[in-house]
Scaffold this active site. Structure first.
Site, PDB file in Angstrom:
ATOM      1  N   HIS A 109       0.876  -1.182   0.000  1.00 38.57           N
ATOM      2  CA  HIS A 109       0.000   0.000   0.000  1.00 38.57           C
ATOM      3  C   HIS A 109       0.913   1.231   0.000  1.00 38.57           C
ATOM      4  CE1 HIS A 109      -2.730   2.919   2.017  1.00 38.57           C
ATOM      5  NE2 HIS A 109      -3.725   2.145   1.628  1.00 38.57           N
ATOM      6  N   ASP A 187       2.994  -4.698   7.924  1.00 32.97           N
ATOM      7  CA  ASP A 187       1.791  -3.875   7.793  1.00 32.97           C
ATOM      8  C   ASP A 187       0.600  -4.810   7.985  1.00 32.97           C
ATOM      9  OD1 ASP A 187      -0.508  -2.716   6.826  1.00 32.97           O
ATOM     10  OD2 ASP A 187       0.420  -1.821   5.057  1.00 32.97           O
ATOM     11  N   GLN A 190      -4.768  -5.155   7.093  1.00 31.92           N
ATOM     12  CA  GLN A 190      -5.875  -6.014   6.663  1.00 31.92           C
ATOM     13  C   GLN A 190      -5.920  -7.323   7.464  1.00 31.92           C
ATOM     14  OE1 GLN A 190      -8.131  -5.112   4.344  1.00 31.92           O
ATOM     15  NE2 GLN A 190      -7.115  -3.197   3.802  1.00 31.92           N
ATOM     16  N   LYS A 213     -10.163  -0.697  10.312  1.00 32.68           N
ATOM     17  CA  LYS A 213     -10.314  -1.867   9.424  1.00 32.68           C
ATOM     18  C   LYS A 213     -10.638  -3.116  10.231  1.00 32.68           C
ATOM     19  CE  LYS A 213      -7.198   0.074   6.024  1.00 32.68           C
ATOM     20  NZ  LYS A 213      -8.099   0.626   5.012  1.00 32.68           N
ATOM     21  N   CYS A 351      -4.795   2.518  -3.640  1.00 32.83           N
ATOM     22  CA  CYS A 351      -3.565   2.996  -2.979  1.00 32.83           C
ATOM     23  C   CYS A 351      -2.414   2.017  -3.194  1.00 32.83           C
ATOM     24  CB  CYS A 351      -3.770   3.243  -1.490  1.00 32.83           C
ATOM     25  SG  CYS A 351      -5.003   4.477  -1.138  1.00 32.83           S
TER      26      CYS A 351
HETATM   27  C1  LIG Z   1      -2.508  -2.705   3.416  1.00 34.47           C
HETATM   28  C2  LIG Z   1      -2.796  -1.349   4.007  1.00 34.47           C
HETATM   29  N1  LIG Z   1      -1.810  -0.681   4.617  1.00 34.47           N
HETATM   30  C3  LIG Z   1      -2.008   0.514   5.182  1.00 34.47           C
HETATM   31  C4  LIG Z   1      -3.249   1.135   5.151  1.00 34.47           C
HETATM   32  C5  LIG Z   1      -3.457   2.426   5.879  1.00 34.47           C
HETATM   33  O1  LIG Z   1      -4.109   2.132   7.097  1.00 34.47           O
HETATM   34  P1  LIG Z   1      -4.729   3.252   8.034  1.00 34.47           P
HETATM   35  O2  LIG Z   1      -5.992   3.718   7.374  1.00 34.47           O
HETATM   36  O3  LIG Z   1      -4.964   2.570   9.348  1.00 34.47           O
HETATM   37  O4  LIG Z   1      -3.723   4.344   8.164  1.00 34.47           O
HETATM   38  C6  LIG Z   1      -4.286   0.491   4.494  1.00 34.47           C
HETATM   39  C7  LIG Z   1      -5.588   1.167   4.326  1.00 34.47           C
HETATM   40  O5  LIG Z   1      -6.225   1.037   3.292  1.00 34.47           O
HETATM   41  C8  LIG Z   1      -4.077  -0.796   3.929  1.00 34.47           C
HETATM   42  O6  LIG Z   1      -5.060  -1.474   3.338  1.00 34.47           O
END
Ligand SMILES: Cc1ncc(COP(=O)(O)O)c(C=O)c1O
Length: 394
Positions: A109, A187, A190, A213, A351
């Site tokens: 992302h 990360d 998800q 999420k 993204c």
């Molecule tokens: C894989 C991934 N990483 C990071 C993020 C960003 O997360 P946050 O909204 O908690 O900042 C997202 C959000 O879409 C995501 O899907």
């Protein structure tokens, strides 16, 4: 079966299939917000009256809940943040900056790409990207070559791709990375909505979590920092609540987690995050897995009946999100039409522009599921998709 626990579904006639972007919130989480603001609204870790003590206790209980939920070793390893974006920026700035090389995967992302660019890194110049095959599988051999060529690097990879649902085998990635002296951040944006995670099994050094999420409020999340790095990770922001002693010459900081949590925190959000994790425990990952597997497979089977559908990965080692295109038809047009038929999903690059560019596309249609979805949601979506395609083809 679980929709009754989520007020959104009794107030809306939308078929909600955009869980990769954010999840709906159960009544227990919403109630916890109202409860805090209506019954014991006070700041934490400062004042010493009844409601302030109650707020502090709830906040620290939430830390313990997160710690137990992911099987961390100590409460001090859990630092509350705004979400995964802030968690990654925090570690990038306060720890990973000093590493010569950062290794990421092809499926990241933007939150796990842009912070590295902002440090002046680019491909081959402080940043390396692990290849993936035609099924978007993480290429372990290429990973090992990169680790060999760049020992003692910082590895930052997503657990589950938000764009394609692909699951990375974090336990194997961490094991290999550690054998080359690398440090690993995951990360987990998800992850918690779909899969049980266990810090002792995954053995990663940092794990970033997102509240919104995970059926919790927006603007809250956390980062797990393995105990051995707590002294090495520098402060990110400083100010109220981070300090031990201050005079006009200098300041001394408190130990973790306080030195990392500057200013008044998202108190209601943190309490809501813990409530959401309690709710997941009540549902149980065994149930979540069974429900989501059935939905995911049904979705895949029904989509495969659509003419000219293009997938980028099969459903093995994937969860939650299913991404596709229809040959010759713009995903944006499909998005506009299904929205008019009250289907909520996301079309676009999700993204994750770099992998889209690598695949030679500028986006996909993404259906992203949660355990509260049902077969009827999928039927409604497939019906809407067929109607949209008919309109666009006629
Ligand atoms: C894989 C991934 N990483 C990071 C993020 C960003 O997360 P946050 O909204 O908690 O900042 C997202 C959000 O879409 C995501 O899907």
């Amino acid at each position: 079966m679980f929709k009754k626990d989520f007020p959104y579904f009794s107030n809306s006639d939308i078929t909600y299939l955009d869980n990769g972007a954010t999840t709906q919130k159960p009544k227990s989480v919403i109630d916890s917000q109202v409860d805090y603001y209506e019954k014991y609204c006070a700041n934490t870790h400062r004042s010493n009256f009844g409601d302030a003590n109650k707020a502090t206790q709830k906040f620290e209980n939430a830390r313990k809940t997160v710690k137990e939920f992911i099987n961390a070793s100590k409460n001090e390893e859990i630092i509350f943040t705004k979400g995964v974006t802030e968690s990654i920026n925090f570690i990038a700035t306060s720890f990973a900056k000093k590493f010569k090389t950062v290794i990421i995967s092809s499926l990241e992302h933007h939150s796990n790409i842009v912070p590295w660019h902002m440090q002046g890194r680019s491909l081959g110049n402080g940043l390396e990207v692990v290849k993936c095959n035609d099924n978007l599988d993480f290429d372990m051999e290429n990973f090992e070559e990169l680790l060999k060529a760049n020992p003692n690097s910082f590895v930052s990879v997503t657990h589950i791709s938000n764009a394609f649902g692909k699951i990375h085998d974090i336990t194997a990635i961490t094991k290999l990375a550690h054998s080359y002296g690398a440090v690993v951040m995951v990360d987990g944006a998800q992850s918690l909505a779909h899969l049980k995670v266990d810090m002792q099994v995954m053995d990663c050094d940092f794990f970033a979590m997102s509240g919104h999420k995970t059926f919790a409020p927006t603007g809250v999340g956390a980062i797990y920092i393995k105990e051995k790095y707590l002294d090495e990770v520098e402060h990110y922001q400083t100010g109220g609540a981070t300090i031990d002693q201050v005079d006009f010459n200098s300041s001394t900081l408190l130990p973790s987690p306080y030195k990392y949590e500057a200013g008044t925190q998202n108190i209601a959000g943190v309490i809501g995050f813990a409530e959401a994790l309690n709710y997941i425990s009540h549902v149980g990952y065994e149930n979540i897995e069974v429900i989501e597997n059935e939905l995911y497979q049904y979705l895949d089977t029904e989509l495969r009946k659509i003419d000219d559908i293009v997938f980028y990965n099969d459903i093995h080692d994937s969860v939650g999100s299913r991404s596709f295109n229809i040959k010759g038809i713009s995903h944006d047009d499909i998005g506009i039409l299904v929205d008019k038929m009250k289907i909520a999903l996301r079309v676009g690059h999700h993204c994750a522009q770099p992998i889209m560019k690598q695949l030679g596309i500028n986006g996909t249609i993404r259906v992203s599921l949660a355990f509260y979805n049902d077969l009827n949601d999928i039927n409604m979506f497939i019906e809407a998709l067929k109607r949209a395609l008919k309109m666009l083809k006629d």
